[in-house]
Design an enzyme around this catalytic site. Structure first.
Site, PDB file in Angstrom:
ATOM      1  N   ASN A   9      42.268  47.623  72.580  1.00 45.61           N
ATOM      2  CA  ASN A   9      41.799  46.261  72.332  1.00 45.61           C
ATOM      3  C   ASN A   9      42.972  45.452  71.784  1.00 45.61           C
ATOM      4  O   ASN A   9      43.353  45.611  70.630  1.00 45.61           O
ATOM      5  CB  ASN A   9      40.643  46.307  71.314  1.00 45.61           C
ATOM      6  CG  ASN A   9      40.193  44.917  70.892  1.00 45.61           C
ATOM      7  OD1 ASN A   9      40.610  43.918  71.480  1.00 45.61           O
ATOM      8  ND2 ASN A   9      39.347  44.854  69.867  1.00 45.61           N
ATOM      9  N   TRP A  10      43.519  44.587  72.628  1.00 48.26           N
ATOM     10  CA  TRP A  10      44.726  43.844  72.239  1.00 48.26           C
ATOM     11  C   TRP A  10      44.424  42.567  71.459  1.00 48.26           C
ATOM     12  O   TRP A  10      45.349  41.839  71.082  1.00 48.26           O
ATOM     13  CB  TRP A  10      45.560  43.543  73.491  1.00 48.26           C
ATOM     14  CG  TRP A  10      46.310  44.739  73.987  1.00 48.26           C
ATOM     15  CD1 TRP A  10      46.440  45.949  73.359  1.00 48.26           C
ATOM     16  CD2 TRP A  10      47.072  44.840  75.197  1.00 48.26           C
ATOM     17  NE1 TRP A  10      47.216  46.792  74.103  1.00 48.26           N
ATOM     18  CE2 TRP A  10      47.618  46.142  75.246  1.00 48.26           C
ATOM     19  CE3 TRP A  10      47.335  43.959  76.247  1.00 48.26           C
ATOM     20  CZ2 TRP A  10      48.425  46.577  76.305  1.00 48.26           C
ATOM     21  CZ3 TRP A  10      48.129  44.395  77.288  1.00 48.26           C
ATOM     22  CH2 TRP A  10      48.675  45.690  77.322  1.00 48.26           C
ATOM     23  N   LYS A  11      43.167  42.239  71.277  1.00 47.78           N
ATOM     24  CA  LYS A  11      42.779  41.072  70.469  1.00 47.78           C
ATOM     25  C   LYS A  11      43.553  39.822  70.894  1.00 47.78           C
ATOM     26  O   LYS A  11      43.863  39.667  72.066  1.00 47.78           O
ATOM     27  CB  LYS A  11      42.949  41.399  68.983  1.00 47.78           C
ATOM     28  CG  LYS A  11      42.244  42.716  68.632  1.00 47.78           C
ATOM     29  CD  LYS A  11      42.025  42.946  67.186  1.00 47.78           C
ATOM     30  CE  LYS A  11      41.281  44.259  67.000  1.00 47.78           C
ATOM     31  NZ  LYS A  11      40.894  44.505  65.636  1.00 47.78           N
ATOM     32  N   HIS A  96      31.921  42.929  69.599  1.00 52.65           N
ATOM     33  CA  HIS A  96      32.959  43.434  68.690  1.00 52.65           C
ATOM     34  C   HIS A  96      32.738  42.803  67.316  1.00 52.65           C
ATOM     35  O   HIS A  96      32.293  41.657  67.213  1.00 52.65           O
ATOM     36  CB  HIS A  96      34.345  43.078  69.231  1.00 52.65           C
ATOM     37  CG  HIS A  96      35.441  43.669  68.398  1.00 52.65           C
ATOM     38  ND1 HIS A  96      35.892  43.077  67.243  1.00 52.65           N
ATOM     39  CD2 HIS A  96      36.134  44.828  68.532  1.00 52.65           C
ATOM     40  CE1 HIS A  96      36.836  43.845  66.704  1.00 52.65           C
ATOM     41  NE2 HIS A  96      36.995  44.913  67.470  1.00 52.65           N
ATOM     42  N   GLU A  98      34.562  41.397  65.247  1.00 51.38           N
ATOM     43  CA  GLU A  98      35.169  40.070  65.024  1.00 51.38           C
ATOM     44  C   GLU A  98      34.355  38.980  65.724  1.00 51.38           C
ATOM     45  O   GLU A  98      34.278  37.851  65.246  1.00 51.38           O
ATOM     46  CB  GLU A  98      36.635  40.096  65.481  1.00 51.38           C
ATOM     47  CG  GLU A  98      37.481  40.875  64.472  1.00 51.38           C
ATOM     48  CD  GLU A  98      38.605  41.692  65.075  1.00 51.38           C
ATOM     49  OE1 GLU A  98      39.060  41.394  66.180  1.00 51.38           O
ATOM     50  OE2 GLU A  98      39.022  42.672  64.403  1.00 51.38           O
ATOM     51  N   GLU A 168      32.286  51.179  65.497  1.00 53.24           N
ATOM     52  CA  GLU A 168      33.437  50.716  64.725  1.00 53.24           C
ATOM     53  C   GLU A 168      32.965  50.189  63.373  1.00 53.24           C
ATOM     54  O   GLU A 168      32.520  49.032  63.268  1.00 53.24           O
ATOM     55  CB  GLU A 168      34.156  49.588  65.473  1.00 53.24           C
ATOM     56  CG  GLU A 168      34.728  50.007  66.806  1.00 53.24           C
ATOM     57  CD  GLU A 168      35.828  49.039  67.258  1.00 53.24           C
ATOM     58  OE1 GLU A 168      36.936  49.500  67.478  1.00 53.24           O
ATOM     59  OE2 GLU A 168      35.555  47.835  67.351  1.00 53.24           O
ATOM     60  N   GLY A 174      41.355  47.577  61.229  1.00 48.18           N
ATOM     61  CA  GLY A 174      42.599  46.930  60.806  1.00 48.18           C
ATOM     62  C   GLY A 174      42.915  47.096  59.339  1.00 48.18           C
ATOM     63  O   GLY A 174      43.753  46.379  58.798  1.00 48.18           O
ATOM     64  N   SER A 211      41.086  51.647  62.787  1.00 45.85           N
ATOM     65  CA  SER A 211      42.307  52.274  62.249  1.00 45.85           C
ATOM     66  C   SER A 211      42.608  53.643  62.849  1.00 45.85           C
ATOM     67  O   SER A 211      43.093  54.538  62.160  1.00 45.85           O
ATOM     68  CB  SER A 211      42.241  52.347  60.714  1.00 45.85           C
ATOM     69  OG  SER A 211      42.221  51.044  60.163  1.00 45.85           O
ATOM     70  N   GLY A 232      42.914  49.151  68.217  1.00 46.60           N
ATOM     71  CA  GLY A 232      43.577  47.847  68.160  1.00 46.60           C
ATOM     72  C   GLY A 232      45.061  48.021  67.880  1.00 46.60           C
ATOM     73  O   GLY A 232      45.867  48.231  68.789  1.00 46.60           O
ATOM     74  N   GLY A 233      45.420  47.970  66.607  1.00 40.87           N
ATOM     75  CA  GLY A 233      46.832  47.955  66.189  1.00 40.87           C
ATOM     76  C   GLY A 233      47.698  49.019  66.861  1.00 40.87           C
ATOM     77  O   GLY A 233      48.799  48.717  67.341  1.00 40.87           O
TER      78      GLY A 233
HETATM   79  P1  PGA Z   1      42.185  48.695  64.738  1.00 37.44           P
HETATM   80  O1  PGA Z   1      41.137  47.814  65.595  1.00 37.44           O
HETATM   81  O2  PGA Z   1      42.489  49.923  65.540  1.00 37.44           O
HETATM   82  O3  PGA Z   1      43.390  47.810  64.580  1.00 37.44           O
HETATM   83  O4  PGA Z   1      41.509  49.022  63.445  1.00 37.44           O
HETATM   84  C1  PGA Z   1      40.104  48.429  66.316  1.00 37.44           C
HETATM   85  C2  PGA Z   1      39.228  47.384  66.948  1.00 37.44           C
HETATM   86  O5  PGA Z   1      38.983  46.344  66.339  1.00 37.44           O
HETATM   87  O6  PGA Z   1      38.738  47.569  68.087  1.00 37.44           O
END
Ligand code: PGA
Length: 249
Positions: A9-11, A96, A98, A168, A174, A211, A232-233
């Site tokens: 997930n590149w956001k 998601h 967010e 999640e 994050g 994470s 994500g990260g």
């Molecule tokens: P993260 O994000 O790996 O940076 O915690 C995961 C996500 O939001 O899908």
């Protein structure tokens, strides 16, 4: 080896040009692994570049990070399923955290998005997860099962295997904190049981996210209840992500 799914997930990051550069490096560092599916969720503006740049690899698919439930209309800023598909996506994240907590997306809206994706033959990745205060109040299962039921409200039992669920925990996204592999497995088991109770086979893939990195991925994937990871990260660096998708393979 059981099938595993690795989703990036590149956001709100990674331009079309950066996407092409990432793909070149990543594809050079990896080869398809039997039973492993890779999904990339770039920003909507980079879906086309991703579809083209990863196009040669049969194990890679591209998804949108969000979609609107209406196929077209006056919805400034939104991306419909046909628009995402036209750019090269064959799935999308839905709900998601967010989207839910920054943009105010409701449970009901997630259900409409799931339906729109299935109607177009695309794969919904329904994301669920509890906030820290909900976890501390012992409400984890109550919250994630409510989100799951709402996301599946318009889905028939026969369609349920066509979805992916991602657990999640909001407090783990994050933040560098993540659920223990056992904790994640317990929640996955509850989610799977609920899908079965709703009439599904329970074979639905359930990913863990929050994470995830090279240090903890193997422990999570060692849990039979964990069918993959949504990252994500740690998915933003091509070499690092190549190592994670090759883990234990
Ligand atoms: P993260 O994000 O790996 O940076 O915690 C995961 C996500 O939001 O899908």
């Amino acid at each position: 080896m059981r099938p595993l799914l690795f989703a990036a997930n590149w956001k709100m990051q990674v331009t079309p040009e950066e996407t092409r550069r990432f793909a070149g490096q990543f594809l050079g560092a990896t080869a398809p692994v039997e039973g492993r599916a890779l999904w990339f969720f770039p920003s909507a503006v980079s879906i086309g570049a991703a579809a083209e740049a990863f196009g040669t690899r049969s194990d890679v698919r591209i998804g949108a990070q969000d979609v609107h439930w209406e196929p077209k209309g006056a919805y400034t800023g939104a991306t419909s399923v046909p628009l995402a598909r036209g750019a090269g996506a064959s799935g999308a994240l839905v709900g998601h955290s967010e989207r839910r907590h920054v943009f105010g997306e409701t449970d009901e809206e997630t259900g409409k998005k799931v339906r729109a994706l299935l109607d177009a033959g695309c794969t919904p990745f329904l994301c669920v997860g509890e906030k820290l205060e909900e976890r501390e109040a012992g409400k984890t299962e109550e919250v994630v099962l409510r989100q799951l039921r709402a996301g599946l409200a318009g889905v028939s039992p026969g369609e349920m295997d066509g979805l992916v669920v991602a657990y999640e925990p909001v407090w783990a996204i994050g933040t560098g904190r993540n659920a223990t592999a056992e904790d994640a497995a317990r929640v996955h088991m509850a989610l799977r049981a609920e899908v079965s109770r709703l009439g599904g086979t329970g074979r639905i893939p359930i990913l863990y996210g929050g994470s995830v990195n090279l240090g903890n991925a193997l422990g999570l994937l060692a849990q039979p209840q964990v069918d993959g990871v949504l990252v994500g990260g740690a998915s933003l660096d091509p070499d690092g992500w190549a190592e994670i998708v090759g883990i234990g393979g």
